[in-house]
Design a protein around this motif. Structure first.
Motif, PDB file in Angstrom:
ATOM      1  N   GLY A  50       0.891  -1.272  -0.079  1.00 60.90           N
ATOM      2  CA  GLY A  50      -0.079  -0.119   0.004  1.00 60.90           C
ATOM      3  C   GLY A  50       0.723   1.551  -0.206  1.00 60.90           C
ATOM      4  N   ARG A  51       0.343   2.153  -0.899  1.00 60.71           N
ATOM      5  CA  ARG A  51       1.051   3.330  -0.883  1.00 60.71           C
ATOM      6  C   ARG A  51       0.030   4.511  -0.751  1.00 60.71           C
ATOM      7  N   ARG A  52       0.348   5.617  -0.277  1.00 63.28           N
ATOM      8  CA  ARG A  52      -0.851   6.771  -0.160  1.00 63.28           C
ATOM      9  C   ARG A  52      -0.716   7.549  -1.495  1.00 63.28           C
ATOM     10  N   LEU A  53      -2.130   7.606  -1.970  1.00 60.49           N
ATOM     11  CA  LEU A  53      -2.238   8.475  -2.977  1.00 60.49           C
ATOM     12  C   LEU A  53      -2.261   9.840  -2.723  1.00 60.49           C
ATOM     13  N   ALA A  54      -1.215  10.705  -3.236  1.00 60.62           N
ATOM     14  CA  ALA A  54      -1.147  11.905  -3.164  1.00 60.62           C
ATOM     15  C   ALA A  54      -1.111  12.804  -4.214  1.00 60.62           C
ATOM     16  N   PHE A  55      -2.016  13.078  -5.091  1.00 55.95           N
ATOM     17  CA  PHE A  55      -2.019  14.022  -6.017  1.00 55.95           C
ATOM     18  C   PHE A  55      -1.386  15.236  -6.215  1.00 55.95           C
ATOM     19  N   GLU A  56      -1.250  15.850  -4.922  1.00 57.13           N
ATOM     20  CA  GLU A  56      -0.444  17.083  -5.002  1.00 57.13           C
ATOM     21  C   GLU A  56       0.970  16.679  -5.066  1.00 57.13           C
ATOM     22  N   ASP A  57       1.501  15.697  -5.069  1.00 59.39           N
ATOM     23  CA  ASP A  57       3.004  15.383  -5.052  1.00 59.39           C
ATOM     24  C   ASP A  57       3.270  14.553  -6.121  1.00 59.39           C
ATOM     25  N   PRO A  58       3.474  15.293  -7.379  1.00 57.91           N
ATOM     26  CA  PRO A  58       3.912  14.672  -8.465  1.00 57.91           C
ATOM     27  C   PRO A  58       5.160  13.714  -8.612  1.00 57.91           C
ATOM     28  N   ALA A  59       6.230  13.921  -7.898  1.00 63.03           N
ATOM     29  CA  ALA A  59       7.462  13.295  -7.771  1.00 63.03           C
ATOM     30  C   ALA A  59       6.903  12.157  -7.017  1.00 63.03           C
ATOM     31  N   GLY A  60       6.188  12.042  -5.778  1.00 60.78           N
ATOM     32  CA  GLY A  60       5.931  10.984  -4.916  1.00 60.78           C
ATOM     33  C   GLY A  60       4.901   9.965  -5.909  1.00 60.78           C
ATOM     34  N   LEU A  61       4.147  10.630  -6.644  1.00 59.50           N
ATOM     35  CA  LEU A  61       2.898   9.824  -7.508  1.00 59.50           C
ATOM     36  C   LEU A  61       3.791   8.981  -8.473  1.00 59.50           C
ATOM     37  N   ALA A  62       4.902   9.482  -9.139  1.00 55.44           N
ATOM     38  CA  ALA A  62       5.825   8.800  -9.966  1.00 55.44           C
ATOM     39  C   ALA A  62       6.253   7.721  -9.332  1.00 55.44           C
ATOM     40  N   GLU A  63       6.755   8.096  -8.003  1.00 52.58           N
ATOM     41  CA  GLU A  63       7.698   6.895  -7.386  1.00 52.58           C
ATOM     42  C   GLU A  63       6.819   5.704  -7.079  1.00 52.58           C
ATOM     43  N   SER A  64       5.459   6.163  -6.875  1.00 51.14           N
ATOM     44  CA  SER A  64       4.658   4.877  -6.507  1.00 51.14           C
ATOM     45  C   SER A  64       4.246   3.968  -7.554  1.00 51.14           C
ATOM     46  N   LEU A  65       4.551   4.590  -8.754  1.00 54.90           N
ATOM     47  CA  LEU A  65       4.257   3.966 -10.031  1.00 54.90           C
ATOM     48  C   LEU A  65       5.549   3.341 -10.576  1.00 54.90           C
ATOM     49  N   GLU A  66       6.562   3.741 -10.174  1.00 59.18           N
ATOM     50  CA  GLU A  66       7.721   3.153 -10.858  1.00 59.18           C
ATOM     51  C   GLU A  66       8.092   1.504 -10.968  1.00 59.18           C
ATOM     52  N   GLY A  67       8.472   1.131 -11.812  1.00 56.57           N
ATOM     53  CA  GLY A  67       8.572  -0.363 -11.875  1.00 56.57           C
ATOM     54  C   GLY A  67       7.193  -1.200 -12.289  1.00 56.57           C
ATOM     55  N   ALA A  68       6.190  -0.421 -12.385  1.00 58.70           N
ATOM     56  CA  ALA A  68       5.018  -1.316 -12.904  1.00 58.70           C
ATOM     57  C   ALA A  68       4.856  -1.336 -14.309  1.00 58.70           C
ATOM     58  N   THR A  69       4.499  -2.558 -14.675  1.00 56.27           N
ATOM     59  CA  THR A  69       4.136  -2.763 -16.046  1.00 56.27           C
ATOM     60  C   THR A  69       2.744  -2.011 -16.366  1.00 56.27           C
ATOM     61  N   THR A  70       1.694  -2.385 -15.535  1.00 57.38           N
ATOM     62  CA  THR A  70       0.311  -1.726 -16.015  1.00 57.38           C
ATOM     63  C   THR A  70      -0.226  -1.102 -14.799  1.00 57.38           C
ATOM     64  N   LEU A  71      -0.787  -0.013 -14.988  1.00 52.32           N
ATOM     65  CA  LEU A  71      -1.886   0.831 -13.907  1.00 52.32           C
ATOM     66  C   LEU A  71      -3.240   0.338 -14.252  1.00 52.32           C
TER      67      LEU A  71
END
Ligand SMILES: NC(=O)c1ccc[n+]([C@@H]2O[C@H](COP(=O)([O-])OP(=O)(O)OC[C@H]3O[C@@H](n4cnc5c(N)ncnc54)[C@H](OP(=O)(O)O)[C@@H]3O)[C@@H](O)[C@H]2O)c1
Length: 309
Positions: A50-71
């Motif tokens: 689990g990661r917190r969804l924080a739209f106001e933090d674009p860098a954190g958002l991209a970090e949460s998605l790093e390494g994923a094949t599919t969103l």
């Protein structure tokens, strides 16, 4: 083509449709990470990170998605409440798709709605059209999955119709009730999403079940299944809207918004296309009658109060 990392990200995997999608992926042996406003709702021993969804933090958002094949994106707001507006949901969706592109996500499967339109009089449908446009603008290969109404699992709408039928002497249907609906089981939606996650190319598919009852027929099926003796009465639309608002206040919830009713009455929860789900609502309602509507499912509680419901 980039290699499959074995990891997928699902928004809201401790919520409704997101949990069904995540469960399928886990069963298929994939690693799953979720981004959610409620990471504390993770069930004990869940394999999902689990990661917190924080739209106001674009860098954190991209970090949460790093390494994923599919969103797999289920994020949306059902109605406007406080700062959660449709405009905000569109800009949040744009931020999410942009972050996915920067993070190198290879494919996005996006859950939308039947008949989204930028010209719609309904904010929900307008916003959904703009979110689909933002997805196309992101340049990430994608599939758009468009359901009308979901049922099964922890779903709200069908459950709460059953709850009302169990608890009230009268159930009001707006207008003629002859407008059709095309519900899909949440597990059929999840299968469609994961199938499209494994596919290639940009596609748009309606997520609709094999049955297409008139709204009033659906209420009658649920009434019969749960053994309710409530009278089903047809009332003018404005009266239905006022009654739904009043009941919502009494339940400290939003039962049915004016837009949801009007959109359904205009046929926006129906489509002509082939069924993409196989589960029959009428059979499912009968098979689940014992539990259906025993507890009220509170949408405001799920998304706006602190306690999990
Ligand atoms: N349910 C239906 O009958 C139905 C019908 C047609 C289309 N759809 C579409 O299907 C998708 C998934 O729906 P669902 O019913 O499965 O939704 P859900 O699980 O209740 O929520 C999906 C995601 O949106 C987030 N979310 C919902 N309301 C929010 C709010 N007010 N503020 C911030 N985040 C919010 C959730 O956050 P958390 O992770 O924090 O819970 C979760 O990540 C949506 O795009 C919806 O438009 C649903």
């Amino acid at each position: 083509m980039a290699a499959d990392t074995g990891l997928d990200v699902v928004t809201g995997a401790f919520g409704y449709s997101g949990s069904a999608i995540a469960a399928r992926l886990v069963r298929a042996g994939r690693r799953v990470r979720t981004i959610t406003g409620h990471p504390e709702r993770a069930p004990e021993d869940t394999p999902i990170e689990g990661r917190r969804l924080a739209f106001e933090d674009p860098a954190g958002l991209a970090e949460s998605l790093e390494g994923a094949t599919t969103l797999y994106n289920t994020y949306w707001v059902r109605f406007e409440h406080g700062g959660a507006t449709f405009d905000r949901a569109v800009s949040n969706s744009r931020a999410l798709f942009g972050a996915a592109g920067r993070a190198g996500v290879q494919r996005i499967v996006h859950v939308s709605i039947t008949h989204p339109s930028a010209d719609s009089p309904f904010g929900y449908f307008r916003g959904k059209a703009l979110a689909e446009r933002a997805l196309a603008d992101s340049g990430v290969p994608h599939a758009v999955v468009r359901p009308a109404i979901l049922f099964g699992g922890d779903g709200v709408l069908i459950n709460n119709i059953a709850w009302l039928l169990r608890h009230l002497p009268v159930f009001a249907v707006g207008g003629s009730g002859s407008y059709r609906v095309r519900p899909i089981h949440v597990d059929d939606l999840a299968r469609l999403c994961t199938d499209l996650g494994a596919a290639t190319g940009d596609v748009v598919v309606d997520a609709v079940g094999p049955e297409r009852p008139a709204f009033v027929e659906m209420v009658e099926q649920i009434r019969a299944a749960v053994g309710s003796r409530a009278r089903i009465v047809r009332v003018p639309g404005p009266l239905l809207e006022a009654a739904a608002a009043g009941l919502g206040l009494a339940m400290r919830d939003v039962l049915l918004t004016v837009d949801e009713y009007r959109a359904m009455a205009r046929g926006l929860a129906d489509t002509d296309g082939p069924a993409t789900g196989t589960t029959r609502l009428s059979r499912w309602v009968t098979e689940h009658a014992d539990l259906l509507g025993r507890r009220y499912a509170n949408e405001l509680g799920r998304h706006f109060r602190r306690t999990a419901q």
